[in-house]
Write a protein that holds these residues in place. Structure first.
Motif, mmCIF file in Angstrom:
data_model
loop_
_atom_site.group_PDB
_atom_site.id
_atom_site.type_symbol
_atom_site.label_atom_id
_atom_site.label_comp_id
_atom_site.label_asym_id
_atom_site.label_seq_id
_atom_site.Cartn_x
_atom_site.Cartn_y
_atom_site.Cartn_z
ATOM 1 N N SER A 1 -3.508 -1.239 29.046
ATOM 2 C CA SER A 1 -4.556 -1.000 30.054
ATOM 3 C C SER A 1 -5.942 -0.797 29.454
ATOM 4 C CB SER A 1 -4.210 0.208 30.952
ATOM 5 O OG SER A 1 -3.001 0.008 31.623
ATOM 6 N N TRP A 2 -6.084 -0.975 28.156
ATOM 7 C CA TRP A 2 -7.381 -0.843 27.496
ATOM 8 C C TRP A 2 -7.835 -2.190 26.924
ATOM 9 C CZ3 TRP A 2 -5.867 4.283 24.665
ATOM 10 C CH2 TRP A 2 -6.294 5.381 25.438
ATOM 11 N N ILE A 3 -9.134 -2.344 26.805
ATOM 12 C CA ILE A 3 -9.723 -3.488 26.100
ATOM 13 C C ILE A 3 -10.080 -2.995 24.709
ATOM 14 C CG2 ILE A 3 -11.633 -5.131 26.027
ATOM 15 C CD1 ILE A 3 -11.794 -4.721 29.113
ATOM 16 N N TRP A 4 -9.544 -3.662 23.701
ATOM 17 C CA TRP A 4 -9.736 -3.262 22.309
ATOM 18 C C TRP A 4 -10.627 -4.283 21.600
ATOM 19 C CZ3 TRP A 4 -6.914 1.125 20.636
ATOM 20 C CH2 TRP A 4 -5.891 1.560 21.494
ATOM 21 N N VAL A 5 -11.591 -3.797 20.837
ATOM 22 C CA VAL A 5 -12.482 -4.664 20.071
ATOM 23 C C VAL A 5 -12.354 -4.324 18.590
ATOM 24 C CG1 VAL A 5 -14.871 -5.352 19.651
ATOM 25 C CG2 VAL A 5 -14.105 -4.878 21.988
ATOM 26 N N TRP A 6 -12.183 -5.360 17.768
ATOM 27 C CA TRP A 6 -12.095 -5.196 16.308
ATOM 28 C C TRP A 6 -13.504 -5.230 15.737
ATOM 29 C CZ3 TRP A 6 -8.118 -4.254 12.920
ATOM 30 C CH2 TRP A 6 -8.354 -4.486 11.570
ATOM 31 N N MET A 7 -13.912 -4.137 15.076
ATOM 32 C CA MET A 7 -15.295 -3.999 14.643
ATOM 33 C C MET A 7 -15.534 -4.414 13.196
ATOM 34 S SD MET A 7 -16.896 -3.120 17.299
ATOM 35 C CE MET A 7 -18.466 -2.789 16.499
ATOM 36 N N GLU B 1 -10.763 -2.405 35.111
ATOM 37 C CA GLU B 1 -12.128 -2.236 35.611
ATOM 38 C C GLU B 1 -13.069 -3.348 35.144
ATOM 39 O OE1 GLU B 1 -13.269 1.743 34.588
ATOM 40 O OE2 GLU B 1 -11.684 2.654 35.810
ATOM 41 N N LEU B 2 -12.538 -4.298 34.388
ATOM 42 C CA LEU B 2 -13.337 -5.442 33.956
ATOM 43 C C LEU B 2 -13.184 -6.558 34.986
ATOM 44 C CD1 LEU B 2 -15.130 -6.793 31.798
ATOM 45 C CD2 LEU B 2 -13.022 -7.594 30.694
ATOM 46 N N ASP B 3 -14.175 -6.714 35.834
ATOM 47 C CA ASP B 3 -14.117 -7.734 36.882
ATOM 48 C C ASP B 3 -14.235 -9.129 36.289
ATOM 49 O OD1 ASP B 3 -13.924 -5.790 38.862
ATOM 50 O OD2 ASP B 3 -16.111 -5.639 39.082
ATOM 51 N N THR B 4 -13.561 -10.078 36.897
ATOM 52 C CA THR B 4 -13.616 -11.469 36.446
ATOM 53 C C THR B 4 -15.042 -12.012 36.573
ATOM 54 O OG1 THR B 4 -11.329 -11.834 37.123
ATOM 55 C CG2 THR B 4 -12.698 -13.792 36.841
ATOM 56 N N GLU B 5 -15.485 -12.691 35.522
ATOM 57 C CA GLU B 5 -16.784 -13.351 35.453
ATOM 58 C C GLU B 5 -17.948 -12.390 35.714
ATOM 59 O OE1 GLU B 5 -16.484 -16.781 37.999
ATOM 60 O OE2 GLU B 5 -15.453 -17.938 36.445
ATOM 61 N N THR B 6 -17.795 -11.150 35.284
ATOM 62 C CA THR B 6 -18.860 -10.152 35.369
ATOM 63 C C THR B 6 -19.049 -9.530 33.990
ATOM 64 O OG1 THR B 6 -18.285 -9.653 37.673
ATOM 65 C CG2 THR B 6 -19.670 -8.059 36.505
#
Length: 359
Positions: free
Chosen positions: A106-112, A16-21
């Motif tokens: 299928s997930w976007i993971w962020v290290w906090m 669901e993460l569109d390119t350049e958006t």
């Protein structure tokens, strides 16, 4: 509420993460902008321009870089400003925080936490929507409640008997006896056999069978669950151990779920669920997702109502029950890891103070 920072948090669904958006999300009270470049790379920065504090999530992607569309500052993926329209000299402090970010399962993971400690091996082994063995549906819900309350809900399945009587059709077994709970290095493991049952709405059987379910609940708040229905007597034959899923009669499914703390008393809940290809198809997936939609709405109503009671209760305290072993073990682990993080940060600050200053 206390949360571990040196961990990978789910920020969104990768497809669901569109390119350049640019995409904006708040995790642990920190505004983050995430964007995918034309080359396929994913970057994550603090969502706050150094100039006038405008959100970079309203910016424009330019190659691997992101331009603030208020006054035109251009940011590298590492957070440094590389262009300021109208001036040649860029101040050294013209930089925002850069977050390690990964796309997996299928997930976007962020290290906090500390970027130097970001370890890809600590990403929980979820099952992605493209997994060849499973046919999965997916969704998400926003909660007006602390992520901790959702975690506690997922760690104590005795509520299935009552909260989900109309959706999962869970019987009295979940509340009548505790499951087997085992501590893990970064979480807890839940295991339960229900013998001589005809199953629930998601695992119905025409004749008595033995039903098995197990899940790992991992830091920072990720549930990975599977299970299936087996011939009557399987549980006793195995000494209530782990079954061979190839011998399941029906009902082998997998669900990956993740709880992400956003602001104080708000959270986002991500979930997928579906059958193994040997035990179902797209129609079975759709039935499961319909049941899940009803069940997760039931959880949301209860947990948001619980949060309101907590908000109005001076010094709120809970009274643990026999089913709280998983909750207790996981929350103690969170406290332990968070305490270790604070000690490390405090020690680093003390080292900085002892460094001689020039002049």
């Amino acid at each position: 509420m206390t949360y571990v920072r040196n961990a990978w948090y789910v920020a969104g669904w990768a497809q669901e993460l569109d390119t350049e958006t640019p995409f904006a999300i708040t995790i642990l009270g920190e505004r983050i902008v995430i964007w995918r470049t034309g080359s396929g790379s994913i970057h994550a920065l603090e969502d706050r321009c150094v100039h006038r504090l405008a959100p970079l999530s309203l910016g424009r992607c330019e190659g691997e870089r992101l331009r603030c569309m208020y006054h035109g500052l251009l940011f590298d993926p590492d957070g440094r400003v590389v262009e300021m329209p109208g001036q040649d000299k860029i101040p050294p402090r013209a930089q925002v925080r850069c977050y390690p970010v990964m796309e997996r399962h299928s997930w976007i993971w962020v290290w906090m936490g500390d970027p130097a400690l970001a370890d890809e091996d600590l990403i929980p082994p979820a099952v992605g929507l493209d997994h060849p063995d499973y046919i999965l549906g997916h969704g998400q819900l926003d909660y007006e409640a602390e992520a901790r309350l959702i975690n506690d809900n997922l760690l104590d399945f005795s509520h299935l008997t009552f909260v989900h009587a109309n959706s999962f059709g869970s019987g009295p077994q979940f509340a009548a006896s505790p499951a087997r709970i085992t501590p893990l290095d970064r979480g807890v493991r839940y295991q339960r056999w229900i013998e001589n049952t005809r199953g629930s709405s998601s695992r119905a059987s025409e004749e008595p069978m033995d039903s098995y379910m197990t899940y790992d609940f991992l830091i920072p708040g990720v549930l990975l669950m599977t299970g299936g229905v087996f011939p009557l007597g399987t549980a006793k034959e195995l000494g209530h151990g782990v079954p061979d899923y190839d011998k399941a009669v029906s009902g082998v499914t997998f669900t990956s779920q993740a709880v992400t703390p956003m602001m104080d008393r708000t959270a986002r809940y991500f979930f997928s669920w579906g059958p193994h290809r040997k035990h179902g198809d797209e129609s079975a997936r759709d039935i499961l997702m319909k049941i899940a939609g009803q069940a997760f709405d039931e959880d949301k109503v209860m947990i948001e109502a619980q949060q309101k009671v907590i908000n109005m209760t001076p010094d709120p305290q809970v009274m643990p029950s026999a089913h709280d072993r998983g909750v207790t073990l996981f929350n103690r682990l969170v406290e332990k890891l968070a305490k270790e993080e604070r000690k490390t940060v405090h020690a680093a600050d003390e080292v900085k103070l002892t460094v001689p200053q020039n002049g």
